[in-house]
Design an enzyme around this catalytic site. Structure first.
Site, PDB file in Angstrom:
ATOM      1  N   CYS A 135       3.489 -36.272  39.260  1.00  0.00           N
ATOM      2  CA  CYS A 135       3.189 -35.954  37.748  1.00  0.00           C
ATOM      3  C   CYS A 135       4.326 -35.700  37.157  1.00  0.00           C
ATOM      4  O   CYS A 135       4.785 -34.156  37.374  1.00  0.00           O
ATOM      5  CB  CYS A 135       2.118 -34.873  37.641  1.00  0.00           C
ATOM      6  N   CYS A 170       3.882 -32.571  34.726  1.00  0.00           N
ATOM      7  CA  CYS A 170       3.875 -31.261  35.265  1.00  0.00           C
ATOM      8  C   CYS A 170       4.965 -30.814  35.997  1.00  0.00           C
ATOM      9  O   CYS A 170       5.225 -29.399  35.776  1.00  0.00           O
ATOM     10  CB  CYS A 170       2.679 -31.300  36.495  1.00  0.00           C
ATOM     11  N   ASP A 171       5.600 -31.496  36.474  1.00  0.00           N
ATOM     12  CA  ASP A 171       7.101 -30.924  37.387  1.00  0.00           C
ATOM     13  C   ASP A 171       8.458 -31.552  36.942  1.00  0.00           C
ATOM     14  O   ASP A 171       9.334 -30.790  37.531  1.00  0.00           O
ATOM     15  CB  ASP A 171       6.672 -31.705  38.884  1.00  0.00           C
TER      16      ASP A 171
END
Ligand code: NDP
Length: 307
Positions: A133, A136-137
């Protein structure tokens, strides 16, 4: 005695939320199940440019708008995964926490999960340098080097997203052509921070406490090289989440749910919608289309059921 719902919708991505909106507006007593966060793949998508009427909307924003729409309609929601469906005339759903729910009809809209590379070092480094992701990261990789694996739309779009943070993004593809759309390819190739390595497959995640390199193998001559990177983002396709359909005989050899153009499976009262079904184009617009049709078909089934 367990309450009997008209309709259970499993999964709250675009397909599931659309089905919930249509079913609720049709006056059905419904329950929506979500095993993780509402929004499905949308919440892992940085930017969406093909949702008519709202170019450049962020995936999280679109997911929130859809979620707010369902909550305005007071859709009963349970945050648990459904692991089993018994398909008698009244259907019984079993959740991962062992509860059961009774319903007249079911729409499965569980989408897909990202495929892993299945190479040494990957499992150990998930969350420590291997991520599925970028949204997300990505911010963990400011001024670092990352590799993105795959040549589909997901890989191309997330590679561009990662250039906001990383100094260098290397896309590794196993053929010498991309699978994604022309527009996505052009956008990625025009980005000065992106370089491409063709005809190589991931071979090993090289690591100590942190990821230090992606070892890749040439598909031409089998030669091995290390790509020094801090982060690895595999976007190599996905597998349908159809574990709860096991033994029902409604999936194809890849695990996708087989439905007709009314989103009906061969089991009366069991429907599929969104990325989880066999279809030629997996997009948000096709997912919401499926959700609306499935809800409408379920509505007619439930009217007959009650008659
Ligand atoms: P795709 O299946 O489209 O692409 C997967 C990519 O990974 C391909 O390049 C494939 O290579 C490669 N690959 C597969 N297995 C391996 C492996 N073991 N090792 C190395 N490479 C591998 O997946 P996506 O997630 O990109 O897209 C899924 C669907 O969602 C598609 O229909 C796509 O169009 C859609 N989508 C649409 C978006 C949009 O329109 N905005 C955004 C994101 C996704 P090869 O080509 O050689 O098979």
């Amino acid at each position: 005695m367990d309450k009997l719902y008209d309709l259970a919708i499993i999964g709250s991505g675009p397909a599931g939320m659309t089905a919930a909106i249509y079913a609720k507006r049709a006056g059905l007593d419904i329950i929506l199940f979500e095993g993780s966060a509402p929004g499905g793949k949308l919440v892992k998508t940085f930017e969406i440019d093909n949702w008519p009427g709202q170019p450049n909307i962020s995936g999280v924003d679109l997911a929130m708008k859809m979620y707010e729409h369902t909550t305005q309609l007071e859709v009963t929601t349970e945050y648990t995964a459904i692991v089993k469906i018994d398909v008698d005339k009244i259907k019984t759903l079993t959740s991962e926490d062992g509860r059961t729910f009774k319903t007249k009809a079911v729409i499965l809209a569980t989408g897909t999960v990202e495929n892993k590379m299945e190479i040494p070092g990957e499992e150990a480094m998930i969350g420590k340098g291997v991520s599925f992701c970028a949204v997300c990261d990505g911010a963990f990789y400011k001024q670092k080097k990352v590799a993105v694996i795959g040549g589909g739309n997901s890989a191309l779009e997330e590679a561009v997203y990662l250039t906001q943070f990383a100094d260098e993004v290397t896309i590794v593809i196993r053929r010498d052509v991309f699978r994604g759309d022309v527009q996505a390819i052009e956008r990625a190739l025009a980005n000065p921070k992106i370089k491409v390595i063709k005809k190589h497959i991931p071979y090993e995640v090289v690591h100590g406490n942190k990821v230090t390199a992606l070892r890749i193998k040439s598909v031409n001559d089998g030669s091995i090289q290390d790509l020094e990177v801090d982060g690895i983002f595999p976007y190599i396709g996905a597998t349908p989440s159809t574990g709860c359909l096991k033994d029902l005989g409604v999936t194809d050899s890849m695990g996708y749910m087989i439905v007709n153009d009314k989103m009906e499976s061969k089991i009366p009262g069991l429907y599929g919608a969104g990325d989880v079904v066999v279809k030629p184009l997996r997009q948000i617009v096709t997912a919401v289309n499926d959700g609306a049709i499935a809800a409408q078909t379920a509505f007619h089934y439930i009217k007959e059921f009650d008659a």
